[in-house]
Scaffold this motif. Structure first.
Motif, PDB file in Angstrom:
ATOM      1  N   UNK A  49     -38.671  -3.971 -17.084  1.00 18.52           N
ATOM      2  CA  UNK A  49     -39.688  -5.014 -17.236  1.00 18.52           C
ATOM      3  C   UNK A  49     -39.150  -6.251 -17.972  1.00 18.52           C
ATOM      4  N   UNK A  50     -38.529  -6.037 -19.141  1.00 20.57           N
ATOM      5  CA  UNK A  50     -38.113  -7.178 -19.966  1.00 20.57           C
ATOM      6  C   UNK A  50     -36.859  -7.832 -19.374  1.00 20.57           C
ATOM      7  N   UNK A  51     -37.050  -8.490 -18.243  1.00 19.69           N
ATOM      8  CA  UNK A  51     -35.910  -9.045 -17.517  1.00 19.69           C
ATOM      9  C   UNK A  51     -35.123 -10.037 -18.375  1.00 19.69           C
ATOM     10  N   UNK A  52     -35.817 -10.764 -19.247  1.00 17.32           N
ATOM     11  CA  UNK A  52     -35.129 -11.764 -20.082  1.00 17.32           C
ATOM     12  C   UNK A  52     -34.963 -11.261 -21.514  1.00 17.32           C
ATOM     13  N   UNK A  53     -35.067  -9.956 -21.691  1.00 17.94           N
ATOM     14  CA  UNK A  53     -34.926  -9.378 -23.028  1.00 17.94           C
ATOM     15  C   UNK A  53     -36.196  -9.593 -23.832  1.00 17.94           C
ATOM     16  N   UNK A 249     -44.395  -6.817  -5.788  1.00 18.49           N
ATOM     17  CA  UNK A 249     -43.517  -7.067  -6.934  1.00 18.49           C
ATOM     18  C   UNK A 249     -44.333  -6.877  -8.215  1.00 18.49           C
ATOM     19  N   UNK A 250     -43.655  -6.691  -9.328  1.00 17.93           N
ATOM     20  CA  UNK A 250     -44.323  -6.573 -10.646  1.00 17.93           C
ATOM     21  C   UNK A 250     -43.204  -6.585 -11.690  1.00 17.93           C
ATOM     22  N   UNK A 251     -43.311  -5.761 -12.708  1.00 19.00           N
ATOM     23  CA  UNK A 251     -42.282  -5.596 -13.736  1.00 19.00           C
ATOM     24  C   UNK A 251     -41.615  -6.924 -14.135  1.00 19.00           C
ATOM     25  N   UNK A 252     -40.421  -7.208 -13.604  1.00 23.76           N
ATOM     26  CA  UNK A 252     -39.619  -8.344 -14.054  1.00 23.76           C
ATOM     27  C   UNK A 252     -40.303  -9.690 -13.954  1.00 23.76           C
ATOM     28  N   UNK A 253     -41.194  -9.870 -13.003  1.00 18.58           N
ATOM     29  CA  UNK A 253     -41.803 -11.194 -12.810  1.00 18.58           C
ATOM     30  C   UNK A 253     -42.631 -11.605 -14.031  1.00 18.58           C
ATOM     31  N   UNK A 254     -43.111 -10.627 -14.796  1.00 18.23           N
ATOM     32  CA  UNK A 254     -43.875 -10.958 -16.005  1.00 18.23           C
ATOM     33  C   UNK A 254     -43.022 -10.941 -17.262  1.00 18.23           C
ATOM     34  N   UNK A 255     -41.788 -10.474 -17.148  1.00 18.27           N
ATOM     35  CA  UNK A 255     -40.885 -10.433 -18.311  1.00 18.27           C
ATOM     36  C   UNK A 255     -41.474  -9.671 -19.495  1.00 18.27           C
ATOM     37  N   UNK A 256     -42.488  -8.847 -19.261  1.00 18.15           N
ATOM     38  CA  UNK A 256     -43.150  -8.109 -20.346  1.00 18.15           C
ATOM     39  C   UNK A 256     -44.638  -8.395 -20.389  1.00 18.15           C
ATOM     40  N   UNK A 257     -45.065  -9.468 -19.738  1.00 19.43           N
ATOM     41  CA  UNK A 257     -46.502  -9.717 -19.618  1.00 19.43           C
ATOM     42  C   UNK A 257     -46.967  -8.963 -18.373  1.00 19.43           C
ATOM     43  N   UNK A 258     -48.075  -8.178 -18.479  1.00 20.62           N
ATOM     44  CA  UNK A 258     -48.457  -7.342 -17.332  1.00 20.62           C
ATOM     45  C   UNK A 258     -48.918  -8.170 -16.142  1.00 20.62           C
ATOM     46  N   UNK A 259     -48.160  -8.123 -15.080  1.00 22.35           N
ATOM     47  CA  UNK A 259     -48.572  -8.809 -13.858  1.00 22.35           C
ATOM     48  C   UNK A 259     -47.792  -8.287 -12.654  1.00 22.35           C
ATOM     49  N   UNK A 260     -48.341  -8.520 -11.487  1.00 20.13           N
ATOM     50  CA  UNK A 260     -47.674  -8.154 -10.239  1.00 20.13           C
ATOM     51  C   UNK A 260     -48.150  -9.090  -9.153  1.00 20.13           C
ATOM     52  N   UNK A 275     -63.405 -12.653   0.809  1.00 19.76           N
ATOM     53  CA  UNK A 275     -64.175 -11.504   0.329  1.00 19.76           C
ATOM     54  C   UNK A 275     -63.559 -10.142   0.580  1.00 19.76           C
ATOM     55  N   UNK A 276     -62.401 -10.086   1.268  1.00 23.45           N
ATOM     56  CA  UNK A 276     -61.851  -8.767   1.607  1.00 23.45           C
ATOM     57  C   UNK A 276     -61.116  -8.096   0.449  1.00 23.45           C
ATOM     58  N   UNK A 277     -60.745  -8.847  -0.583  1.00 23.30           N
ATOM     59  CA  UNK A 277     -60.022  -8.236  -1.708  1.00 23.30           C
ATOM     60  C   UNK A 277     -60.304  -9.056  -2.956  1.00 23.30           C
ATOM     61  N   UNK A 278     -60.090  -8.473  -4.125  1.00 22.32           N
ATOM     62  CA  UNK A 278     -60.352  -9.237  -5.340  1.00 22.32           C
ATOM     63  C   UNK A 278     -59.825  -8.558  -6.582  1.00 22.32           C
ATOM     64  N   UNK A 279     -59.868  -9.272  -7.686  1.00 27.35           N
ATOM     65  CA  UNK A 279     -59.442  -8.767  -8.990  1.00 27.35           C
ATOM     66  C   UNK A 279     -60.008  -9.710 -10.041  1.00 27.35           C
ATOM     67  N   UNK A 280     -60.448  -9.143 -11.171  1.00 26.02           N
ATOM     68  CA  UNK A 280     -60.924 -10.017 -12.255  1.00 26.02           C
ATOM     69  C   UNK A 280     -59.759 -10.710 -12.947  1.00 26.02           C
ATOM     70  N   UNK A 281     -58.754  -9.901 -13.316  1.00 27.90           N
ATOM     71  CA  UNK A 281     -57.690 -10.450 -14.166  1.00 27.90           C
ATOM     72  C   UNK A 281     -56.488 -11.013 -13.401  1.00 27.90           C
ATOM     73  N   UNK A 282     -56.251 -10.497 -12.191  1.00 33.03           N
ATOM     74  CA  UNK A 282     -55.041 -10.911 -11.461  1.00 33.03           C
ATOM     75  C   UNK A 282     -54.958 -12.420 -11.352  1.00 33.03           C
ATOM     76  N   UNK A 283     -53.791 -12.980 -11.654  1.00 36.98           N
ATOM     77  CA  UNK A 283     -53.608 -14.425 -11.587  1.00 36.98           C
ATOM     78  C   UNK A 283     -54.122 -15.148 -12.818  1.00 36.98           C
ATOM     79  N   UNK A 284     -54.364 -14.394 -13.878  1.00 39.24           N
ATOM     80  CA  UNK A 284     -54.845 -14.937 -15.158  1.00 39.24           C
ATOM     81  C   UNK A 284     -53.901 -16.045 -15.679  1.00 39.24           C
ATOM     82  N   UNK A 285     -54.436 -17.104 -16.294  1.00 42.87           N
ATOM     83  CA  UNK A 285     -53.580 -18.231 -16.710  1.00 42.87           C
ATOM     84  C   UNK A 285     -52.424 -17.838 -17.640  1.00 42.87           C
ATOM     85  N   UNK A 286     -52.634 -16.841 -18.494  1.00 41.55           N
ATOM     86  CA  UNK A 286     -51.527 -16.419 -19.368  1.00 41.55           C
ATOM     87  C   UNK A 286     -50.395 -15.845 -18.519  1.00 41.55           C
ATOM     88  N   UNK A 287     -50.767 -14.962 -17.591  1.00 45.45           N
ATOM     89  CA  UNK A 287     -49.766 -14.332 -16.724  1.00 45.45           C
ATOM     90  C   UNK A 287     -49.062 -15.371 -15.857  1.00 45.45           C
TER      91      UNK A 287
END
Ligand code: PLP
Length: 406
Positions: A49-53, A249-260, A275-287
């Motif tokens: 996960x921590x691609x950049x340490x 994709x996931x893990x490295x793209x967030x460098x430790x912040x949970x995202x995929x 309307x076929x798919x959704x998520x509350x948090x996915x694409x959150x500004x922090x991520x």
């Protein structure tokens, strides 16, 4: 290497993990540091996960700046940073569409739903089966444990989600036989991570592409562990010149912040309408801020060259280690900075000895120890890691020589 940094009171966390008796308070580059200041060389990077340490200055600055602006808005509104990250991912890959998630399993859920919906939208709802491969790991949701097909993860959780057909690894005959008029897609990790660093031969990936084209199937690559520079390419499939229709994709793209994210061609994504798919948090500004910051570093032209060079040095040193400890190390596996030691002795014991000698590594299936260091490691870090792994292997060897009664 003893550490007093683990709480003495009984844990109330669900006991689903065999946690090592050590906890980390902070990190610096490739180092994870306990509250009492004990330093461990982190060659697990939180399982790739921590691609950049740890505490990379650009990521820290980006996240703290974003934290002072806005944390969450939802997908009900525009997402400028998400649009930018999606566009950058598309520009750097085969993809034309992106859906952001919070984890790898959710990225795979999106990939699975997308493949099924693609056929349903074309008038073939019966085409919902996905062929996966023995030894696979795609996550821990109900659909992704069915996709992974490992009984130990499926048992006790009710009926296995229907529509996943598994075939042996690298077995053309079995694969051809498994394709039916109900098949929607083939799904594979270019290098199996949890399964024990098994690299899918390039010719087999090419065959998958050909079979998908021949039968109108979608090809899904799970690059959750192999992606974002880990194997010495931005994505592992680039080594083979084989392009998927959908990629998680996931893990490295967030460098430790949970995202995929789930990436796809316009065509593969064509069923995923309003309307076929959704998520509350996915694409959150922090991520999204952090994901863009990770790309700022990883997409620098020299970055992946660095990964390749340092990985070569590590692999060469590990080959020497294998020659030095033939009773312990059977084989070196993997690509780039996703390397594995296939052991003759118990991998869990080696992981513990490594930790006792100040280096964190991760177990995998097939009695393999995984080395998944941050991609920013230097030659000096490699030398230090090999020294510590050498000491760990010697300790394991010494254990072999002790009489059983001891
Ligand atoms: C190849 C692969 N797919 C999927 C997953 C699941 O990702 P997550 O644990 O973020 O849900 C993992 C996690 O180890 C993985 O390595």
């Amino acid at each position: 290497m003893a550490s007093a940094s683990v709480s003495a009171s009984p844990s109330v966390l669900l006991p689903t993990y065999a946690r090592a008796p050590v906890a980390f308070e902070r990190g610096e580059g490739p180092w994870a540091i306990t509250a009492d200041g004990t330093r461990y060389l982190d060659f697990g990077a939180g399982i790739a996960v921590n691609a950049l340490g740890h505490a990379h200055p650009h990521l820290v600055k980006t996240l703290t700046e974003q934290a002072g602006k806005i944390w969450h808005t939802s997908n009900l509104y525009g997402a400028p940073d998400g649009e930018r990250l999606a566009r950058r991912l598309c520009e750097a890959t085969f993809a034309e569409r992106v859906f952001f998630t919070n984890s790898g399993a959710e990225a795979n859920e999106c990939a699975i739903k997308m493949a099924r919906k693609y056929h349903a939208a074309k008038g073939h709802p019966e085409r919902y089966h996905i062929i996966t491969f023995e030894g696979a790991f795609h996550g821990r949701t109900l659909a992704t444990i069915a996709a992974g097909g490992q009984q130990k993860y499926i048992d006790g959780f009710g009926p296995k989600v229907d529509g996943f057909d598994q075939v042996p690894f690298d077995d053309e005959k079995a694969l051809r036989a498994a394709i039916t008029p109900e098949t929607a897609a083939l799904m594979i990790e270019p290098i199996q991570g949890e399964g024990g660093l098994r690299t899918v031969p390039g010719r087999f990936l090419k065959l998958l592409r050909e079979l998908c084209d021949e039968h109108g199937l979608l090809l899904i690559f799970d690059e959750i562990q192999t992606g974002v520079g880990r194997t010495g390419k931005f994505f592992a499939h680039e080594h083979y010149g084989v392009t998927p229709d959908i990629m998680s994709i996931a893990k490295g793209i967030g460098g430790g912040f949970p995202m995929g994210a789930c990436l796809a061609t316009e065509e593969a994504a064509s069923g995923m309408t309003l309307g076929t798919h959704g998520t509350t948090f996915g694409g959150n500004p922090l991520a999204m801020a952090v994901g863009n910051a990770v790309l700022d570093v990883v997409l620098e032209p020299a970055f992946i060259d660095h990964v390749r060079q340092v990985a070569l040095r590590l692999k060469q040193s590990l080959a020497e280690l294998k020659d030095k400890h033939p009773q312990v190390i059977e084989e070196i596996r993997g690509e780039g900075l996703m390397l594995g030691l296939k052991l003759r002795t118990l991998n869990t014991e080696f992981v513990n000895e490594a930790r006792a000698h100040g280096i964190l590594v991760v177990g995998a299936g097939d009695n393999v120890v995984r080395l998944l260091p941050p991609l920013i490691i230097s030659d000096a870090d490699v030398a230090e890691a090999v020294k510590r792994l050498d000491a760990a292997a010697s300790a394991v060897e010494a254990g072999l020589k002790r009489p059983a009664a001891e």
